[in-house]
Design a protein around this motif. Structure first.
Motif, mmCIF file in Angstrom:
data_model
loop_
_atom_site.group_PDB
_atom_site.id
_atom_site.type_symbol
_atom_site.label_atom_id
_atom_site.label_comp_id
_atom_site.label_asym_id
_atom_site.label_seq_id
_atom_site.Cartn_x
_atom_site.Cartn_y
_atom_site.Cartn_z
ATOM 1 N N GLU A 97 -28.218 -44.078 -16.974
ATOM 2 C CA GLU A 97 -29.667 -44.182 -16.942
ATOM 3 C C GLU A 97 -30.236 -43.342 -15.809
ATOM 4 O OE1 GLU A 97 -31.497 -45.497 -19.200
ATOM 5 O OE2 GLU A 97 -33.330 -44.975 -18.107
ATOM 6 N N ARG A 98 -29.616 -43.425 -14.649
ATOM 7 C CA ARG A 98 -30.107 -42.669 -13.493
ATOM 8 C C ARG A 98 -29.955 -41.171 -13.712
ATOM 9 N NH1 ARG A 98 -27.231 -44.838 -8.542
ATOM 10 N NH2 ARG A 98 -27.292 -42.681 -7.909
ATOM 11 N N LYS A 99 -28.828 -40.791 -14.306
ATOM 12 C CA LYS A 99 -28.572 -39.373 -14.570
ATOM 13 C C LYS A 99 -29.638 -38.809 -15.503
ATOM 14 C CE LYS A 99 -24.208 -38.022 -13.058
ATOM 15 N NZ LYS A 99 -23.112 -38.984 -13.286
ATOM 16 N N LYS A 100 -30.010 -39.596 -16.501
ATOM 17 C CA LYS A 100 -30.999 -39.156 -17.472
ATOM 18 C C LYS A 100 -32.324 -38.870 -16.771
ATOM 19 C CE LYS A 100 -30.651 -42.044 -20.921
ATOM 20 N NZ LYS A 100 -31.209 -43.113 -21.734
ATOM 21 N N LYS A 101 -32.722 -39.815 -15.930
ATOM 22 C CA LYS A 101 -33.985 -39.655 -15.217
ATOM 23 C C LYS A 101 -33.936 -38.422 -14.330
ATOM 24 C CE LYS A 101 -34.950 -44.141 -14.014
ATOM 25 N NZ LYS A 101 -35.328 -45.097 -13.013
ATOM 26 N N GLU A 102 -32.785 -38.225 -13.697
ATOM 27 C CA GLU A 102 -32.615 -37.086 -12.813
ATOM 28 C C GLU A 102 -32.742 -35.783 -13.588
ATOM 29 O OE1 GLU A 102 -28.944 -36.944 -10.301
ATOM 30 O OE2 GLU A 102 -30.198 -38.414 -9.270
ATOM 31 N N ALA A 103 -32.112 -35.735 -14.739
ATOM 32 C CA ALA A 103 -32.148 -34.537 -15.565
ATOM 33 C C ALA A 103 -33.585 -34.234 -15.977
ATOM 34 C CB ALA A 103 -31.267 -34.734 -16.798
ATOM 35 N N LYS A 127 -37.141 -56.548 1.621
ATOM 36 C CA LYS A 127 -36.639 -57.552 0.690
ATOM 37 C C LYS A 127 -35.132 -57.700 0.841
ATOM 38 C CE LYS A 127 -38.816 -56.257 -3.117
ATOM 39 N NZ LYS A 127 -38.778 -55.829 -4.518
ATOM 40 N N LEU A 128 -34.449 -56.537 0.881
ATOM 41 C CA LEU A 128 -32.991 -56.556 0.964
ATOM 42 C C LEU A 128 -32.527 -57.118 2.290
ATOM 43 C CD1 LEU A 128 -32.327 -53.096 -0.685
ATOM 44 C CD2 LEU A 128 -31.785 -55.320 -1.648
ATOM 45 N N SER A 185 -33.397 -49.322 -5.640
ATOM 46 C CA SER A 185 -33.705 -50.650 -6.163
ATOM 47 C C SER A 185 -34.849 -50.621 -7.164
ATOM 48 C CB SER A 185 -34.029 -51.576 -5.000
ATOM 49 O OG SER A 185 -34.396 -52.835 -5.477
ATOM 50 N N CYS A 186 -35.984 -49.982 -6.786
ATOM 51 C CA CYS A 186 -37.164 -50.067 -7.652
ATOM 52 C C CYS A 186 -37.587 -48.723 -8.245
ATOM 53 C CB CYS A 186 -38.329 -50.692 -6.896
ATOM 54 S SG CYS A 186 -39.029 -49.615 -5.631
ATOM 55 N N GLY A 187 -37.008 -47.604 -7.776
ATOM 56 C CA GLY A 187 -37.323 -46.312 -8.376
ATOM 57 C C GLY A 187 -38.511 -45.589 -7.765
ATOM 58 N N THR A 188 -39.164 -46.195 -6.771
ATOM 59 C CA THR A 188 -40.250 -45.540 -6.056
ATOM 60 C C THR A 188 -39.733 -44.289 -5.351
ATOM 61 O OG1 THR A 188 -41.389 -47.621 -5.655
ATOM 62 C CG2 THR A 188 -41.883 -45.842 -4.134
ATOM 63 N N MET A 189 -40.559 -43.242 -5.266
ATOM 64 C CA MET A 189 -40.121 -42.046 -4.574
ATOM 65 C C MET A 189 -40.083 -42.294 -3.070
ATOM 66 S SD MET A 189 -39.273 -40.124 -6.875
ATOM 67 C CE MET A 189 -39.244 -38.350 -6.872
ATOM 68 N N ILE A 190 -38.963 -41.906 -2.450
ATOM 69 C CA ILE A 190 -38.813 -42.069 -1.009
ATOM 70 C C ILE A 190 -38.403 -40.743 -0.392
ATOM 71 C CG2 ILE A 190 -38.319 -44.547 -1.012
ATOM 72 C CD1 ILE A 190 -35.330 -43.823 -1.004
ATOM 73 N N ARG A 191 -38.498 -40.641 0.926
ATOM 74 C CA ARG A 191 -38.194 -39.385 1.622
ATOM 75 C C ARG A 191 -36.781 -39.333 2.181
ATOM 76 N NH1 ARG A 191 -41.558 -36.209 -0.575
ATOM 77 N NH2 ARG A 191 -43.571 -37.210 -0.743
ATOM 78 N N THR A 192 -36.247 -40.464 2.511
ATOM 79 C CA THR A 192 -34.910 -40.482 3.094
ATOM 80 C C THR A 192 -34.279 -41.848 2.878
ATOM 81 O OG1 THR A 192 -33.638 -39.899 5.071
ATOM 82 C CG2 THR A 192 -35.609 -41.232 5.414
ATOM 83 N N GLY A 193 -32.986 -41.890 3.026
ATOM 84 C CA GLY A 193 -32.280 -43.161 2.884
ATOM 85 C C GLY A 193 -32.064 -43.536 1.439
ATOM 86 N N ARG A 194 -31.923 -44.809 1.189
ATOM 87 C CA ARG A 194 -31.590 -45.267 -0.160
ATOM 88 C C ARG A 194 -32.662 -46.167 -0.756
ATOM 89 N NH1 ARG A 194 -26.101 -48.169 0.183
ATOM 90 N NH2 ARG A 194 -26.412 -48.219 -2.051
ATOM 91 N N SER A 233 -26.741 -60.959 -0.865
ATOM 92 C CA SER A 233 -26.818 -60.769 -2.307
ATOM 93 C C SER A 233 -26.763 -59.282 -2.653
ATOM 94 C CB SER A 233 -28.098 -61.390 -2.861
ATOM 95 O OG SER A 233 -29.216 -60.749 -2.314
ATOM 96 N N LEU A 234 -27.156 -58.441 -1.697
ATOM 97 C CA LEU A 234 -27.085 -56.991 -1.932
ATOM 98 C C LEU A 234 -25.637 -56.568 -2.142
ATOM 99 C CD1 LEU A 234 -28.173 -54.011 -1.785
ATOM 100 C CD2 LEU A 234 -27.780 -54.160 0.652
ATOM 101 N N ILE A 235 -24.759 -57.102 -1.328
ATOM 102 C CA ILE A 235 -23.354 -56.724 -1.399
ATOM 103 C C ILE A 235 -22.764 -57.128 -2.749
ATOM 104 C CG2 ILE A 235 -21.075 -57.109 -0.358
ATOM 105 C CD1 ILE A 235 -22.770 -57.610 2.322
ATOM 106 N N GLU A 236 -23.228 -58.253 -3.267
ATOM 107 C CA GLU A 236 -22.718 -58.733 -4.547
ATOM 108 C C GLU A 236 -23.299 -57.951 -5.721
ATOM 109 O OE1 GLU A 236 -20.450 -61.212 -4.725
ATOM 110 O OE2 GLU A 236 -20.466 -61.187 -2.534
ATOM 111 N N LYS A 237 -24.468 -57.333 -5.477
ATOM 112 C CA LYS A 237 -25.208 -56.710 -6.578
ATOM 113 C C LYS A 237 -24.458 -55.519 -7.164
ATOM 114 C CE LYS A 237 -29.695 -55.009 -6.753
ATOM 115 N NZ LYS A 237 -30.973 -54.821 -6.126
ATOM 116 N N PRO A 238 -24.335 -55.459 -8.473
ATOM 117 C CA PRO A 238 -23.707 -54.291 -9.089
ATOM 118 C C PRO A 238 -24.621 -53.070 -8.975
ATOM 119 C CG PRO A 238 -24.572 -55.754 -10.775
ATOM 120 C CD PRO A 238 -24.802 -56.440 -9.444
ATOM 121 N N LYS A 239 -24.025 -51.888 -8.979
ATOM 122 C CA LYS A 239 -24.814 -50.660 -8.906
ATOM 123 C C LYS A 239 -25.607 -50.487 -10.197
ATOM 124 C CE LYS A 239 -22.337 -47.774 -5.702
ATOM 125 N NZ LYS A 239 -21.670 -46.522 -5.476
#
Ligand code: ZN
Ligand code: ZN
Length: 133
Positions: free
Chosen positions: A119-125, A101-102, A84-93, A108-114
């Motif tokens: 963009e995510r791939k770029k950051k990962e790379a 919040k969710l 959701s916000c891009g903060t580094m986490i240790r496990t889960g999503r 509304s989470l279920i309705e939310k598009p991925k």
């Protein structure tokens, strides 16, 4: 009974809701136990090291982390981004803040598009390069 090709080995198998055949699933489960033990023994290993040492893909390790089956230690450099916000986490999503919040707006989470995949791939790379250096 529905028959499909295993996503991993391509063999036909009776589909029971999983993309891989029972043989591959068993092998993957054994691999999971090995990886879990490896992370316990090497708490500071990077996700790339874990992948290389155990001959398992980085994506597979991330999948296990997302499923909250694997968890990296506090001292580990390894982290995943909160979806959701891009903060580094240790496990889960999601990070704790976003989970709360969710939790308050689960519908509304279920309705939310991925989030946009490129963009995510770029950051990962970018992070992979950082880890490699
Ligand atoms: Zn298979
Ligand atoms: Zn978050």
């Amino acid at each position: 009974m529905e028959v499909r090709n295993c996503k991993n080995c391509g063999k036909m198998f009776n589909y029971i809701g999983k993309p891989i055949c029972p043989g591959c699933e068993k092998a993957l489960e054994e691999k999971f136990q090995v990886v879990k033990q490896f992370i316990k023994d090497n708490p500071n290993a990077s996700i790339n090291e874990v992948a290389e040492e155990n001959e398992v893909s980085v994506n597979q390790i991330k999948r296990w982390v997302r499923e909250e089956r694997l968890m990296f230690s506090e001292s580990s450099m390894v982290g995943l981004e909160c979806e959701s916000c891009g903060t580094m986490i240790r496990t889960g999503r999601f990070c704790e803040a976003c989970k709360q919040k969710l939790g308050n707006s689960l519908n509304s989470l279920i309705e939310k598009p991925k989030p946009a995949e490129p963009e995510r791939k770029k950051k990962e790379a970018a992070r992979m390069r950082f880890l490699d250096n």
